[in-house]
Design a protein around this motif. Structure first.
Motif, PDB file in Angstrom:
ATOM      1  N   LEU A   1       2.126-110.003  12.856  1.00 17.02           N
ATOM      2  CA  LEU A   1       3.398-109.400  13.269  1.00 17.02           C
ATOM      3  C   LEU A   1       3.258-108.702  14.608  1.00 17.02           C
ATOM      4  O   LEU A   1       4.164-108.748  15.449  1.00 17.02           O
ATOM      5  N   PHE A   2       2.098-108.038  14.849  1.00 23.07           N
ATOM      6  CA  PHE A   2       1.874-107.395  16.139  1.00 23.07           C
ATOM      7  C   PHE A   2       1.882-108.424  17.272  1.00 23.07           C
ATOM      8  O   PHE A   2       2.440-108.178  18.349  1.00 23.07           O
ATOM      9  N   VAL A   3       1.252-109.573  17.001  1.00 22.17           N
ATOM     10  CA  VAL A   3       1.249-110.640  18.017  1.00 22.17           C
ATOM     11  C   VAL A   3       2.668-111.098  18.321  1.00 22.17           C
ATOM     12  O   VAL A   3       3.058-111.281  19.475  1.00 22.17           O
TER      13      VAL A   3
ATOM     14  N   VAL B   1      -1.229-102.514  19.069  1.00 22.82           N
ATOM     15  CA  VAL B   1      -0.196-101.477  19.024  1.00 22.82           C
ATOM     16  C   VAL B   1      -0.107-100.773  20.371  1.00 22.82           C
ATOM     17  O   VAL B   1       0.997-100.477  20.860  1.00 22.82           O
ATOM     18  N   ILE B   2      -1.267-100.491  20.987  1.00 25.95           N
ATOM     19  CA  ILE B   2      -1.256 -99.887  22.322  1.00 25.95           C
ATOM     20  C   ILE B   2      -0.499-100.789  23.295  1.00 25.95           C
ATOM     21  O   ILE B   2       0.301-100.332  24.116  1.00 25.95           O
ATOM     22  N   GLY B   3      -0.765-102.106  23.214  1.00 27.57           N
ATOM     23  CA  GLY B   3      -0.047-103.034  24.083  1.00 27.57           C
ATOM     24  C   GLY B   3       1.441-103.028  23.830  1.00 27.57           C
ATOM     25  O   GLY B   3       2.247-103.091  24.769  1.00 27.57           O
ATOM     26  N   ILE B   4       1.844-102.972  22.541  1.00 28.07           N
ATOM     27  CA  ILE B   4       3.274-102.941  22.214  1.00 28.07           C
ATOM     28  C   ILE B   4       3.915-101.662  22.753  1.00 28.07           C
ATOM     29  O   ILE B   4       5.015-101.691  23.331  1.00 28.07           O
TER      30      ILE B   4
ATOM     31  N   SER C   1     -16.653-102.546  23.174  1.00 26.59           N
ATOM     32  CA  SER C   1     -15.506-101.912  22.505  1.00 26.59           C
ATOM     33  C   SER C   1     -15.056-100.671  23.252  1.00 26.59           C
ATOM     34  O   SER C   1     -13.845-100.435  23.408  1.00 26.59           O
ATOM     35  N   CYS C   2     -15.998 -99.888  23.762  1.00 26.54           N
ATOM     36  CA  CYS C   2     -15.616 -98.681  24.499  1.00 26.54           C
ATOM     37  C   CYS C   2     -14.843 -99.033  25.765  1.00 26.54           C
ATOM     38  O   CYS C   2     -13.808 -98.432  26.061  1.00 26.54           O
ATOM     39  N   GLY C   3     -15.378 -99.981  26.515  1.00 20.93           N
ATOM     40  CA  GLY C   3     -14.687-100.370  27.746  1.00 20.93           C
ATOM     41  C   GLY C   3     -13.335-100.990  27.467  1.00 20.93           C
ATOM     42  O   GLY C   3     -12.360-100.748  28.196  1.00 20.93           O
ATOM     43  N   GLU C   4     -13.232-101.807  26.424  1.00 20.39           N
ATOM     44  CA  GLU C   4     -11.955-102.440  26.074  1.00 20.39           C
ATOM     45  C   GLU C   4     -10.934-101.386  25.668  1.00 20.39           C
ATOM     46  O   GLU C   4      -9.769-101.430  26.104  1.00 20.39           O
ATOM     47  N   HIS C   5     -11.356-100.427  24.840  1.00 25.76           N
ATOM     48  CA  HIS C   5     -10.434 -99.355  24.429  1.00 25.76           C
ATOM     49  C   HIS C   5      -9.974 -98.548  25.631  1.00 25.76           C
ATOM     50  O   HIS C   5      -8.781 -98.188  25.729  1.00 25.76           O
ATOM     51  N   LEU C   6     -10.902 -98.284  26.554  1.00 24.30           N
ATOM     52  CA  LEU C   6     -10.561 -97.475  27.718  1.00 24.30           C
ATOM     53  C   LEU C   6      -9.543 -98.175  28.604  1.00 24.30           C
ATOM     54  O   LEU C   6      -8.612 -97.550  29.127  1.00 24.30           O
ATOM     55  N   VAL C   7      -9.693 -99.483  28.781  1.00 28.56           N
ATOM     56  CA  VAL C   7      -8.735-100.230  29.603  1.00 28.56           C
ATOM     57  C   VAL C   7      -7.340-100.154  28.998  1.00 28.56           C
ATOM     58  O   VAL C   7      -6.344 -99.928  29.710  1.00 28.56           O
ATOM     59  N   PHE C   8      -7.217-100.324  27.673  1.00 29.78           N
ATOM     60  CA  PHE C   8      -5.911-100.260  27.029  1.00 29.78           C
ATOM     61  C   PHE C   8      -5.301 -98.869  27.150  1.00 29.78           C
ATOM     62  O   PHE C   8      -4.090 -98.715  27.349  1.00 29.78           O
TER      63      PHE C   8
ATOM     64  N   LYS D   1      -5.983-111.909  26.889  1.00 30.93           N
ATOM     65  CA  LYS D   1      -4.679-112.343  27.400  1.00 30.93           C
ATOM     66  C   LYS D   1      -3.648-111.224  27.308  1.00 30.93           C
ATOM     67  O   LYS D   1      -2.760-111.112  28.152  1.00 30.93           O
ATOM     68  N   VAL D   2      -3.752-110.408  26.266  1.00 34.93           N
ATOM     69  CA  VAL D   2      -2.856-109.242  26.166  1.00 34.93           C
ATOM     70  C   VAL D   2      -3.080-108.323  27.345  1.00 34.93           C
ATOM     71  O   VAL D   2      -2.135-107.860  28.005  1.00 34.93           O
TER      72      VAL D   2
END
Length: 1332
Positions: free
Chosen positions: A909-911, A958-961, A1013-1020, A1286-1287
């Motif tokens: 659903l998030f996608v 959810v951050i992206g949404i 994971s840390c870097g990915e979370h930080l970018v979002f 891609k998100v």
């Protein structure tokens, strides 16, 4: 002889001047002499002699003078040579003197003028009187000379012919040597082409009779002379009218053939062959064969005895002929061989010559002789021509000749190589025919090398013909194609390598040649099509490697699709029926291989070229049973490929019963077919053709007629449908066909329809348990079905069935170009995006229904994935989903307890939500309560996470949404939802703690890139912070204290809204990974932009210490030359705002001006931009960040002194020299405008800049380049739940498109419009400077 008055005659001459005795001189001779003596006075003497008579007292008129002063008495000469007792020495001397005199024109003229016939009788007498070869040669030469000299008058020649023929006819000389001399002279006379000698021959029968009898003599010299005389006699006999030679046949033929058998002399052979050739041309051999046959089978002993008595061999004439020509065929003289071959040709080609006679020749090995001559001929044209003509006739003896042809076949290949290079060679046809006979009769004799060479030769012939280098007769072209096909069928061709290229070339050249012929020769086209068809069949027999097989098939299909099909579409009305059938047969042969990819592609090409309409056009032109059967069979094979195996069987079954007119087909369709199997089969085939043609927008008849016929069919046969007499596939095709024509009626104009027929059809579809994707459907028909509200429930069930069978969790579907008219995700997406049907509403209602009911979770996931793919394929579908309240369905899914604990539904659903929000247009959105409730649910889900380290992919989605919601708030949508996000304390606290933790890592932060994971979370988090900064200005304009983001680093209270302070952003830019640097630089640029606006608006001082600000400047200066130009650009813009917006006082800017980093930036810019031949447009774009810094420094109240050191005259001139009309950018124009304002430019430099900028302006106007339009971003397809990259990519694109770069980089440095504006501004400024 010469007579001179000054000389005395020898004694032995006197005896020759007496009066001739009676037996020596008859009265006729005296009369001839008297007749030959002219009564005219003699010509004047040319010598000094005044004598009027010779020593014998003959009158002067008989004396002719010579140029040497002498004279010849013609009567004395006659008396001398006519006397058989005259010494041969005297006769020879007299003849030689006369020959010399005849070479003198005056003497010759006098002789022919006054005494033309006087010497005829004496000279003939010499031949009959003296048995002396030299004298005979002298006489013969004199006779020939006199005949040639008297060419204008035939009396001399005729007299000689008469005299000589009389002597030969009388037989008085027997067969002595004198007779031979006479024969030779007669042959010379017959050879002179002056008049018809036959009129001068008195006894023709006697002459020929004696000559024929003479052929029995053993002397080859005599036979040779006789044969030549007979040859000349037979050649000249046509003009006489009476042909006496048949009287002497077959004896003449037997004797001539026996002479030919016995002789070994080539001259005799030539004479004999020449005679036999003339006889063969006159058909005398045929008559002789008849007599010969009667003699053999009647048992008449008398005839055989008579032939024996006559010296004639009793062998059959045909056998004797075969034996006779062997010697001449083996002769070393090519002329003898050619003449003999010509004799053979005329002998066999004579009318009445039976195959039996030819078979005798073959059995007597004549064919072997000819093949041997051909082998040794070295391809000399006369021999080749003669041999091939003879072999062509010998080949009519099929069985007997076949064995010889096998032996001599290898000889034909070099000959073909020769004749193939000569345009219109006379024996091309015979050569090809012999080769074709051998290949077809004995296919196993060919070796692989021979096949390869023959294929190469034929290919070259067809190529030269196609390219116009060498013409080719139609029969030659047909024979070449036939041989090619025979070669392909030969056993030796199986597995022969390196043939694929030649076969492809030959097929292409053969067909293209016929298509380019203006008269459209049906014979050539049919043969080329036959070749094309056989080559395609040959490519399926594993004769080549798989790749070569595929290449050959592709070539054949390409020829048919690219060349033959367009030609046929254009000219099918102008060509004959047999040509139309040939083309149809060729296409059908390809379609029959329905398992081939090439056949499938060709079928698509046919139906895309209105093949159904074309087929019925052919039926209209040629309404024959043969044409009808072929057309319907082709259509059936076409349907097999398009709709599936055996789908066209109904057409094949009913082909002979179907009418040729589409109107008659519709009439047949409207009938009731109960208990009539033939009609039922016909109606099924008609429905299949109508349905298949509709898939490709073909109308076989008027739309009203078709729709009326369909309704009549439904009404008439509806009861039979309900009893299960019709299979489901037929009903589905009927539904789709009916929907197609109903859809056309709705699109174009309203057509009355039958509600009852519609009701029956819908009821029937509901009863049979149909499948939406079981058959292809035209988009018009599919849309019409989705526009029927009463049909939504069945469609809803079909959509769910489609999801279960085609949409699985995480799976993907590959779309092919030829999958047209298929019910797939693409078709459904286009329906939903169009918005003029119930597609979107149906999907949303189905989702709501599944959520509320007790269904399997996989159904919900499949439907959600279907919606996601629909949005990815057609982003416009997001608008339709929003307008049909997709939010209600999403909220219902969150609210229902049955699925609250599901692990997969939220992710999918998030996608879906992310894809919808990233593609929906802002004007479609509204700030409704339902989406506010959805956001609340999302925030609740986000808050449930214990810490950022435990975030899952769902948290990041959810951050992206949330970022997308904030992005839409800038378009006045989701205002309330955005406020909830911005001021959510849990979210603010989580972000603050995450950023602090990242900043504490220091230099180690660079190791935590987006792969961790840390870097990915930080970018979002940074992305959410950026959109928060953008949203704050739109949601709460003027209510945010932007300077709170510049609080000291040791502050203890977090921000009240979602965001990151300035000093933390600087740490992230300095220590972060490349992606962290990029997003953080955008955040910092946005923060400086908002702070600058606030200070300019309220004139407040910046609440930041100078030390803190200088540390920011230091970080920014160090990134001006960063490898990622976007980061460097953002940092340079921030630095230019600090320098240009009066955030620092004069003393502080002076300190910055003395900064080594600023000096390094300007120095690097100056050196790089002034380097020769380096300033391309891309190179200049890389130095944009440094240009912004230089412009900001030039705008300071006090420009640093070192600026003039680096930007001196040589440097500026170097930069100007590197500028062209194509590499000028807005930044460069602004830089030079500031240099101009600051007094850095000289007049010469200004003039050069004006010239370059005007050229650039002209180029922009000429190219008609668009102004401010940015390149449209092509969104990446995001379908996988785990593909967070891609998100992130999508959010970064949105961030860059919403960035404040444009605002602070002279408002639009990328647009051509802005470049034109800056050029105009510079030109005006430079003009003002010049005026001042």
């Amino acid at each position: 002889m010469y007579l001179d008055d000054t000389e005395d005659l020898p004694d032995y001459h006197s005896c020759y001047y007496h009066e001739p005795e009676e037996e020596e001189y008859d009265n006729d001779n005296e009369e001839d002499i008297r007749h030959c003596v002219s009564s005219q006075p003699p010509p004047p003497l040319t010598t000094s002699s005044l004598s009027s008579s010779c020593s014998q007292g003959h009158r002067s008129s008989l004396i002719l003078h010579t140029q040497e002063g002498g004279a010849i008495c013609l009567l004395c000469f006659s008396n001398l040579v006519s006397d058989p007792h005259s010494p041969t020495l005297h006769v020879s001397y007299a003849l030689s003197q006369l020959s010399i005199a005849l070479s003198q024109p005056p003497f010759l003229r006098s002789l022919l003028a006054f005494h033309p016939l006087l010497l005829v009788s004496p000279l003939v007498s010499v031949l009959s009187s003296f048995d002396d070869a030299p004298i005979a040669r002298q006489v013969t030469d004199l006779v020939a000379a006199l005949c040639r000299a008297s060419a204008d008058s035939s009396s001399v020649h005729g007299s000689f012919v008469a005299r000589v023929s009389d002597r030969l006819s009388s037989g008085a000389l027997g067969w002595s040597r004198r007779q031979v001399f006479m024969l030779h002279c007669f042959g010379i006379l017959l050879k002179c082409e002056m008049d018809n000698p036959h009129v001068h021959i008195k006894d023709k029968y006697g002459l020929v009779s004696n000559l024929v009898e003479g052929l029995q003599l053993p002397s080859e010299e005599i036979r040779g002379e006789i044969l030549f005389v007979l040859y000349r006699f037979s050649v000249l006999q046509d003009d006489d009218g009476a042909d006496i030679l048949p009287t002497f046949c077959p004896k003449l033929l037997h004797l001539s053939l026996e002479a030919l058998v016995k002789t070994q002399i080539d001259d005799v052979r030539l004479n004999c062959v020449a005679l036999l050739t003339v006889l063969a041309q006159r058909g005398l051999f045929v008559n002789a064969f008849t007599v010969d046959t009667i003699s053999m089978y009647s048992g008449e002993a008398d005839s055989l005895m008579q032939m024996t008595e006559d010296g004639i061999d009793g062998s059959p004439l045909n056998a004797l002929f075969a034996e006779a020509i062997k010697g001449p065929l083996l002769s070393t003289d090519s002329q003898v061989q050619i003449s003999t071959l010509n004799l053979l040709f005329y002998y066999m080609s004579s009318e009445g010559t039976s195959s039996k006679e030819i078979e005798v020749l073959v059995e007597d090995n004549i064919a072997d002789y000819v093949f041997e001559i051909l082998r040794l001929s070295e391809c000399k044209d006369p021999l080749v021509n003669s041999c091939l003509r003879v072999l062509d006739l010998l080949s009519t003896a099929n069985h007997a000749f076949k064995q010889r042809l096998v032996v001599g076949f290898s000889t034909l290949i070099p000959v073909l190589r020769y004749v193939a290079e000569v345009p219109f060679h006379p024996v091309q046809s015979q050569t090809l025919k012999l080769i074709w006979n051998c290949i077809t009769e004995c296919p196993g004799i060919l070796s692989a090398s021979q096949i390869k060479e023959l294929v190469s030769l034929l290919t070259r012939m067809l190529k030269n013909h196609a390219e116009g280098e060498m013409g080719m007769l139609p029969e030659i072209f047909a024979m070449a194609c036939s041989i090619f096909v025979s070669l392909l069928k030969s056993p030796s061709s199986q597995g022969t390598l390196n043939l694929a290229i030649s076969i492809k070339e030959a097929s292409q050249h053969a067909v293209l040649t016929c298509l380019c012929v203006p008269e459209k020769d049906s014979c050539q086209l049919l043969h080329s099509l036959y070749l094309l068809k056989e080559v395609y069949v040959y490519s399926h027999d594993e004769n080549f490697p798989d790749t070569s097989n595929i290449e050959v098939r592709n070539c054949i299909v390409d020829i048919c699709a690219v060349h033959l099909l367009p030609w046929f579409v254009t000219f099918f009305r102008e060509i004959k029926e047999e040509m139309v059938l040939g083309v149809l047969e060729t296409f059908h042969s390809i379609l029959l291989w329905d398992s081939d990819i090439q056949a499938t592609e060709f079928a698509q090409k046919l139906v895309s070229s209105s093949w159904f309409s074309l087929s019925f056009g052919c039926l209209g032109l040629f309404p024959t049973d043969k044409m009808k059967q072929k057309v319907y069979f082709v259509l059936s094979s076409l349907v097999d490929i398009i709709l599936g195996k055996d789908s066209g069987q109904s057409i094949r079954d009913a082909a002979l019963c179907l009418p040729s007119d589409p109107i008659d087909l519709l009439f047949l369709l409207g009938q009731r077919s109960s208990y009539n199997l033939e009609l039922f089969s016909s109606q099924s085939s008609i429905l299949t053709m109508l349905y298949t043609s509709s898939l490709y927008d073909e109308r076989l008849a008027d739309e009203k007629l078709v729709l009326a016929s369909l309704e009549e069919y439904i009404l008439a046969n509806g009861s039979d449908f309900r009893h299960g007499d019709t299979d489901s596939s037929t009903v589905v095709r009927l539904l789709y066909l009916y929907g197609f024509y109903r859809g056309l009626a709705k699109v174009s104009y309203q057509i009355p329809y039958s509600p009852e027929a519609e009701r029956i059809l819908f009821q029937l579809v509901n009863d049979i348990g149909w499948d939406l994707v079981s058959s292809r459907i035209h988009p018009i028909a599919l849309k019409w079905l989705f526009q029927q509200e009463k049909f939504c429930e069945p469609l809803s069930d079909q959509i769910l069935k489609f999801c279960r069978s085609n949409i699985s969790n995480g799976s993907d579907i590959t779309f092919h170009e030829n999958n047209i008219c298929l019910v797939n995700v693409q078709a459904i997406a286009e329906l939903v995006a169009s918005g003029d049907n119930y597609g979107a509403r149906l999907l949303i209602c189905l989702l709501t229904k599944l959520v509320k009911e007790e269904v399997q979770e996989n159904d919900i996931i499949s439907l959600v994935n279907l919606l996601t793919r629909i949005v990815n394929i057609s982003p416009a579908a997001s608008d339709a989903l929003f307008l049909n309240n997709i939010g209600n369905a999403i909220y219902t899914l969150y609210s229902e307890k049955n699925h609250t604990l599901s692990s997969q539904i939220p992710t999918q659903l998030f996608v879906l939500i992310f894809n919808i929000l990233s593609s929906v247009h802002p004007e479609t959105l509204s700030d409704d309560e339902i989406w506010l409730a959805v956001i609340m649910k999302l925030l609740d889900y986000f808050v449930t996470a214990e810490s950022a380290s435990n975030w899952t992919q769902d948290n990041l989605l959810v951050i992206g949404i949330l970022s997308l919601i904030l992005n839409h708030s800038m378009s006045n949508a989701f205002i309330e939802a955005s406020k909830i996000i911005l001021f959510n304390s849990s979210l603010v606290s989580t972000i603050d703690s995450m950023v602090r933790e990242a900043c504490l890592k220091g230099p180690a932060l660079v190791d935590h890139d987006e792969g961790t994971s840390c870097g990915e979370h930080l970018v979002f988090v940074l992305l959410l912070s950026y959109f928060s900064l953008k949203s704050l200005q739109a949601v709460l304009p003027g209510s945010i204290d932007w300077q709170s983001f510049f609080d000291p680093p040791d502050r203890t209270q977090p921000l009240s809204v979602v965001g990151i302070p300035c000093h933390d952003l600087c740490r992230l830019i300095y220590f972060g990974s490349p992606q962290v640097k990029l997003v953080a630089s955008y955040c910092l640029l946005e923060l400086f932009a908002r702070t600058t606006d606030e200070r300019n608006r309220e004139s407040e001082e910046l609440k930041c210490t100078i030390e803190c600000l200088m540390s920011v400047v230091t970080v920014l200066e160090g990134l001006v030359f960063y490898s990622d130009n976007r980061v460097a650009l953002n940092c340079s813009l921030c630095l230019s705002m600090i320098l240009g917006c009066k955030m620092l006082d004069t003393q502080d800017t002076t300190v910055i001006g003395k900064n080594n980093w600023s000096r390094l930036i300007v120095e690097e810019l100056a050196v790089s931009m002034s380097a020769p031949c380096l300033a391309s447009k891309s190179f200049i774009n890389e130095h944009k960040p440094a240009v912004y810094v230089a412009v900001a420094l030039l705008k300071l109240e006090k420009i640093p002194d070192w600026m003039r050191f680096f930007l001196d005259d040589p440097c500026i001139s170097g930069i100007i020299e590197n500028l062209t009309a194509s590499n000028v950018t807005s930044e460069i124009v602004v830089l030079f405008r500031e240099l101009l304002s600051s007094g850095f430019l000289k007049k010469k430099q200004i003039a050069s800049l004006n010239q370059v900028f005007r050229a650039c302006r002209k180029r922009l106007y000429t190219d008609n380049t668009q102004g401010d339009c940015e390149d449209e971003h092509i969104k990446k397809v995001f379908t996988m739940s785990h593909d967070l990259g891609k998100v992130c990519e999508q959010l970064i694109y949105l961030m860059s498109s919403r960035s404040s770069q444009d605002r602070f980089s002279c408002e639009s440095y990328y647009s051509n419009k802005r470049l034109l504006e800056e050029i105009e501004f510079f030109l005006r400024t430079s003009t003002i400077e010049d005026d001042s």
